[in-house]
Design an enzyme around this catalytic site. Structure first.
Site, mmCIF file in Angstrom:
data_model
loop_
_atom_site.group_PDB
_atom_site.id
_atom_site.type_symbol
_atom_site.label_atom_id
_atom_site.label_comp_id
_atom_site.label_asym_id
_atom_site.label_seq_id
_atom_site.Cartn_x
_atom_site.Cartn_y
_atom_site.Cartn_z
ATOM 1 N N CYS A 2 35.131 69.268 72.325
ATOM 2 C CA CYS A 2 34.164 69.189 72.739
ATOM 3 C C CYS A 2 33.148 68.096 72.117
ATOM 4 C CB CYS A 2 33.102 70.381 72.490
ATOM 5 S SG CYS A 2 33.742 72.137 72.922
ATOM 6 N N ARG A 27 36.682 64.033 74.716
ATOM 7 C CA ARG A 27 36.664 65.253 73.761
ATOM 8 C C ARG A 27 36.848 66.364 74.732
ATOM 9 N NH1 ARG A 27 35.244 63.512 68.446
ATOM 10 N NH2 ARG A 27 34.873 65.824 68.074
ATOM 11 N N TRP A 71 35.366 71.569 75.920
ATOM 12 C CA TRP A 71 36.727 71.710 76.192
ATOM 13 C C TRP A 71 37.037 73.221 75.512
ATOM 14 C CZ3 TRP A 71 40.856 73.196 72.875
ATOM 15 C CH2 TRP A 71 42.116 73.270 73.324
ATOM 16 N N ASN A 95 30.412 72.036 68.493
ATOM 17 C CA ASN A 95 31.866 71.535 68.456
ATOM 18 C C ASN A 95 32.359 72.230 67.315
ATOM 19 O OD1 ASN A 95 34.311 70.232 68.658
ATOM 20 N ND2 ASN A 95 33.639 68.565 67.222
ATOM 21 N N GLY A 96 33.741 73.083 67.561
ATOM 22 C CA GLY A 96 34.255 73.688 66.589
ATOM 23 C C GLY A 96 34.871 74.981 67.051
ATOM 24 N N GLU A 460 58.828 61.198 73.432
ATOM 25 C CA GLU A 460 57.572 60.666 73.962
ATOM 26 C C GLU A 460 57.447 60.547 75.361
ATOM 27 O OE1 GLU A 460 54.818 60.567 72.819
ATOM 28 O OE2 GLU A 460 53.772 59.177 73.761
ATOM 29 N N LYS A 464 54.623 62.484 77.695
ATOM 30 C CA LYS A 464 53.623 61.576 78.475
ATOM 31 C C LYS A 464 53.829 62.007 79.998
ATOM 32 C CE LYS A 464 52.068 59.839 76.448
ATOM 33 N NZ LYS A 464 51.475 59.455 75.253
ATOM 34 N N GLU A 467 52.280 65.599 80.483
ATOM 35 C CA GLU A 467 50.809 65.867 80.338
ATOM 36 C C GLU A 467 49.992 65.400 81.324
ATOM 37 O OE1 GLU A 467 50.045 62.557 76.829
ATOM 38 O OE2 GLU A 467 48.765 64.267 76.713
ATOM 39 N N HIS A 483 75.489 72.100 75.654
ATOM 40 C CA HIS A 483 75.312 73.264 74.770
ATOM 41 C C HIS A 483 74.291 74.112 75.396
ATOM 42 C CE1 HIS A 483 78.015 71.847 71.715
ATOM 43 N NE2 HIS A 483 77.472 70.918 71.742
ATOM 44 N N LYS A 582 41.239 64.469 74.239
ATOM 45 C CA LYS A 582 41.714 63.358 73.401
ATOM 46 C C LYS A 582 41.993 63.647 72.094
ATOM 47 C CE LYS A 582 42.924 58.732 73.012
ATOM 48 N NZ LYS A 582 44.249 58.598 73.409
HETATM 49 C C1 AGP Z 1 49.278 62.087 73.544
HETATM 50 O O1 AGP Z 1 49.473 61.755 74.783
HETATM 51 C C2 AGP Z 1 48.489 63.373 73.342
HETATM 52 N N1 AGP Z 1 47.382 63.615 74.167
HETATM 53 C C3 AGP Z 1 48.409 64.030 72.031
HETATM 54 O O2 AGP Z 1 49.664 64.431 71.806
HETATM 55 C C4 AGP Z 1 47.901 63.355 70.640
HETATM 56 O O3 AGP Z 1 48.948 62.292 70.434
HETATM 57 C C5 AGP Z 1 47.667 64.258 69.585
HETATM 58 O O4 AGP Z 1 46.851 65.051 69.962
HETATM 59 C C6 AGP Z 1 47.420 63.654 68.177
HETATM 60 O O5 AGP Z 1 46.156 62.997 68.195
HETATM 61 P P1 AGP Z 1 46.044 61.851 67.328
HETATM 62 O O6 AGP Z 1 46.834 60.880 67.198
HETATM 63 O O7 AGP Z 1 44.576 61.651 67.346
HETATM 64 O O8 AGP Z 1 45.914 62.917 66.021
#
Ligand code: AGP
Length: 587
Positions: A2, A27, A71, A95-96, A460, A464, A467, A483, A582
């Protein structure tokens, strides 16, 4: 997560609030709202969906207001749960997460109070109302003392239509004073464009905003001074510059980011240089993509300079009663520097005696304030929820640390400077993955395979893809396939193999052969042109030359591009994937 904004000044508040909210949408973006005092009475507009749904608020004429982009944590994304929330004379944005919201709500209900949302936030308005005896700031402070969890609040009171009272605990909050009024926001870019003098509030701080003044107090309402933040206009919202999405633009910026990052790796301070050279153990804590950067770096720290290195997901580390051996260097990696779990893990490691180094992309973040030394990745602002250039830059900085430690031991590590050129080549080659997309549209699970550092790249690539495309996908160590996971491979299952480590190449190709024999379509990202010609391979990207110790920083680029093109082909917005934000500033 948020984002909150507030403005008390001489201009119309609504456009200021909406402009700020747009810059905070990274956010969270499942609902939004604003509240503006218009001639003494408060007008609230709340909508499900993105900030642009609030356009009708622009007709509000008033100089004081607050806004929110959400969010959802407590209560579904809906207009009913969108902020601002009101009870009695108080309206607020938050926010929180309030961890004791349920217990507090029961108290309020026992007093006969009624609730109109499913959020944890609404209870704060009830509490402030309960404590109010004519002094706005005292009531906010009293309510804050009852809250457990994290909060950044901007509160309006019907009795004081010229003022906003703010308070924070474990959630970021920036306040600013400009020529035409006072501002508050969850993050600097939301107010940086207003040319303000900005200050980051500390835990427990209370700020009172009025057109003429910005007053800062500690948790006991004693006046305090906070250091003025240094920032440039670059902190303002970046433009798409002709790109369709920020993710694509940010990938295009990878070579520049890699040119800047090695400078950071040389930086830090004497304390860091000493801690790095003396470290008998390195603990990397991070989340998501940053965690994957840590996994890649482990190979460099152990391979190049033989320092035992652990990498732990921050949300696990913080609750695990971790052992911190003597001479531990803890490296917290975080693009935003605001990820709640990473902050808590870093704090814990530091309390237990570790020297804390932060690798972050945000100079004024909570992590930078907590760390003993800071290495800025200097990747430039990253807007897309899917991290791209920040990952490549984190790797470069971490590799730089490994190279520094190696140099102290008299071991010559490969130079980092060529990475930027290799990244340029990889970006060009990555355009080829656009033709792979039809194979990834079936909705089948996707597998990413690799060994050693290539396995980390595979993880990674998989994150990607899932998500932003919403396809089920798994990153797997190639040798572990038989396995269990091999049972999931069937005709046309897409499998992406990453092969950049010479000593492990044929081993990974064995796994490629096994999945091919079971009908999988194999897509290869490799440094070895001859592998691309094998019959098992449907299509391949051949990477430009790059020291294999650092190859994840380059090999990940085609995987980022693959996720992007598949997301676009599936009709998704790669910059704002569903259910994500984000910065994860809550647990
Ligand atoms: C990556 O594409 C993500 N959206 C997410 O995993 C991100 O890397 C993670 O939340 C960590 O964020 P930060 O690097 O701002 O701590």
């Amino acid at each position: 997560m948020c984002g909150i904004v507030g403005y008390a000044g001489r201009r119309d508040a609504a456009p200021v609030l909406l402009g700020g909210l747009q810059k905070l949408e990274y956010r969270g973006y499942d609902s939004a709202g604003v509240a503006v005092f218009e001639g003494g009475s408060l007008h609230i507009v709340r909508k499900k969906g993105r900030v642009k749904e609030l356009a009708e608020a622009l007709s509000l004429k008033g100089n004081v207001g607050v806004g929110h982009t959400r969010w959802a944590t407590h209560g579904a994304p809906s207009e009913r749960n969108a902020h601002p929330h009101t009870y009695g004379k108080f309206t607020l944005v938050h926010n929180g997460i309030i961890e004791n919201a349920l217990a507090l709500k029961e108290e309020c209900i026992a007093r006969g109070e009624k609730f109109s949302s499913d959020t944890d936030t609404e209870v704060i308005a009830h509490l402030i109302s309960w404590f109010y005896n004519g002094d706005f700031a005292v009531a906010v402070r009293a309510a804050a003392k009852r809250l457990a969890g994290s909060y950044a609040l901007a509160v309006l009171c019907a009795d004081f239509p010229d003022a906003i009272v703010c308070v924070r605990m474990k959630s970021p909050l920036i306040v600013g004073k400009g020529a035409d009024g006072a501002y508050v926001a969850s993050d600097l870019p939301a107010i940086a464009g207003e040319g303000v003098e900005a200050y980051a509030l500390e835990d427990g701080d209370i700020a009172i905003l009025r057109a003429e003044e910005l007053s800062l107090y500690d948790g006991d309402l004693r006046p305090v001074k906070r250091e003025k933040m240094q920032y440039s206009c670059r902190e303002d919202a970046p433009e798409l510059c002709g790109f369709r999405h920020f993710m694509k633009k940010e990938m295009a910026e990878i070579p520049v980011a890699l040119r800047r990052a090695p400078l950071s790796a040389e930086g830090g301070n004497d304390g860091l240089a000493e801690a790095l050279c003396r470290a008998e153990f390195i603990e990397i804590v991070a989340c998501g993509t940053a965690y994957h950067a840590g996994l890649c770096a482990k190979h460099a720290f152990e391979g190049l300079c033989r320092v035992p290195t652990e990498v732990t997901v921050a949300s696990e580390y913080r609750y695990r009663d971790p052992i911190v051996p003597r001479r531990t260097l803890c490296i917290a990696v975080s693009q935003s520097g605001e990820t709640a779990d990473t902050l808590a893990a870093a704090q814990l490691a530091r309390e237990r005696g570790a020297y804390l180094a932060a690798v972050t992309n945000v100079a004024y973040s909570s992590l930078t304030r907590m760390a003993d030394a800071v290495l800025f990745t200097q990747a430039g602002r990253e807007i897309a929820v899917a991290a791209t250039k920040s990952f490549n830059a984190q790797l470069t900085v971490l590799y730089g640390l490994a190279a520094r430690r190696a140099a102290a031991l008299g071991i010559a590590a490969p130079p980092l400077e060529g990475l930027s050129v290799a990244a340029e080549g990889a970006l060009a080659a990555a355009e080829g993955v656009r033709s792979w997309t039809p194979h990834f549209l079936s909705g089948k699970s996707v597998f990413f395979l690799g060994r050693g550092a290539d396995y980390c790249t595979a993880l990674e690539g998989s994150l990607k893809l899932k998500e932003i495309t919403y396809l089920p996908s798994e990153g797997y160590p190639a040798g572990e396939l038989k396995h269990g996971t091999l049972a999931l491979i069937e005709k046309n299952t897409p499998v992406v193999a990453v092969v950049t480590q010479a000593a492990l190449a044929e081993k990974t190709m064995n796994a490629v052969h096994e999945v091919y024999a079971r009908g999988a379509k194999v897509f290869l990202v490799t440094s070895f042109a001859e592998l691309a010609r094998r019959e098992e391979v449907t299509a391949a990207v051949v990477l430009p030359p790059c020291p294999e110790e650092y190859s994840p920083a380059v090999a990940v680029i085609p995987l980022q591009a693959l996720a992007y093109y598949v997301a676009v082909a599936r009709g998704n917005d790669p910059d704002k994937p569903r259910n994500l934000a984000k910065s994860v500033t809550v647990e």
